[in-house]
Design an enzyme around this catalytic site. Structure first.
Site, PDB file in Angstrom:
ATOM      1  N   LYS A   9       0.610  -1.238  -0.361  1.00 51.87           N
ATOM      2  CA  LYS A   9       0.354   0.391  -0.196  1.00 51.87           C
ATOM      3  C   LYS A   9       0.590   0.797  -0.238  1.00 51.87           C
ATOM      4  CE  LYS A   9       1.191   1.709   4.658  1.00 51.87           C
ATOM      5  NZ  LYS A   9       1.552   2.620   4.685  1.00 51.87           N
ATOM      6  N   ASP A 137      -1.919  -1.267  11.032  1.00 47.74           N
ATOM      7  CA  ASP A 137      -2.492  -1.525   9.692  1.00 47.74           C
ATOM      8  C   ASP A 137      -2.394  -2.690   8.412  1.00 47.74           C
ATOM      9  OD1 ASP A 137      -1.411   0.861   9.439  1.00 47.74           O
ATOM     10  OD2 ASP A 137       1.064   0.176   7.985  1.00 47.74           O
TER      11      ASP A 137
END
Length: 255
Positions: A9, A137
């Site tokens: 990401k 995350d």
């Protein structure tokens, strides 16, 4: 064999919103990078205990995949036996200490794979809640949205509908320790926090936001802290690039 890809990401923006119980809260736009991923494969065999290959330099009990395995043992009571007949092999492509979420992505993808192989007894919300105990995350990678606004300690993940950007990444041979970057931010920069400065960003599409702001320091509160923690970053020619997470990866939109 069973396999799953664990995608990287980038953070289009990352703004610290506060500090509670020893942890920072944030508002961030996470965007999945579809052409950069680790591959996790469950390989049949005979093993005495949980076996993990491909993650050199990380002791087993500190590995996020192993932590995910431990978190899943209670809701999946047959999991221990399953991993006496399978091992986990990871083909790593996401660099570590790069702000790309590699370890968290591995954990999230592993959890999704185990849940899928078990006919999805856990809802995605329940799986993400388990994931939050592994890392901030991890919930984003459990939901696996192409783009999402992430809030709080990382546990609030809201899908954001937009066309994913085609991104070019640049990861220098510099590792940024996430904990040290946050410590530097907390010590020197937390007092500069100004929620009004990023009001409404979560409602803007990523391409427009990058064009409108076009300043990596304004977009990412951790960038100045990373420059202080990892001074070698300042020697790089990064004009026109944005900074992901706590670093050290830079990104820009492909022409």
């Amino acid at each position: 064999m069973y396999s799953i890809n664990a995608h990287a990401k980038v953070n289009i923006f990352l703004k610290i919103t506060g500090h509670e119980n020893g942890y920072h809260t944030l508002l961030s736009r996470f965007m999945r990078v579809d052409d950069l991923y680790d591959t996790i494969t469950l390989v049949p065999g005979t093993f005495d205990s949980f076996t993990l290959e491909g993650c050199k330099g990380v002791p087993l009990h500190f590995n996020t995949i192993y932590k995910a395995y431990e978190a899943l043992l209670e809701p999946f009571p047959k999991l221990e036996d399953f991993f006496k007949s399978h091992k986990v092999v990871v083909e790593k492509s996401i660099p570590s200490q790069a702000g790309l979420g590699g370890g968290s992505s591995d954990a999230g993808a592993f959890m999704r794979l185990i849940n899928s192989l078990s006919q999805n007894p856990l809802s995605t919300d329940a799986l993400a809640k388990l994931g939050s105990s592994i890392g901030a995350d991890v919930p984003f990678f459990v939901y696996n949205y192409p783009s999402a606004n992430v809030r709080g300690f990382g546990e609030i993940v809201e899908p954001f509908r937009e066309t994913p950007l085609k991104l070019e990444l640049f990861t220098p041979d510099i590792g940024c320790d996430t904990a040290k970057v946050y410590q530097t931010y907390h010590k020197y920069l937390l007092r500069t926090l100004d929620p009004k400065s990023f009001f409404g960003w979560e409602n803007m599409d990523s391409g427009t936001l990058l064009q409108l702001i076009a300043d990596p320091v304004a977009l990412n509160d951790l960038y100045p802290a990373a420059l202080s923690t990892c001074p070698a970053l300042e020697k790089l020619d990064t004009k026109g690039w944005f900074f992901s997470g706590s670093g050290s990866t830079f990104f820009r939109v492909k022409d």
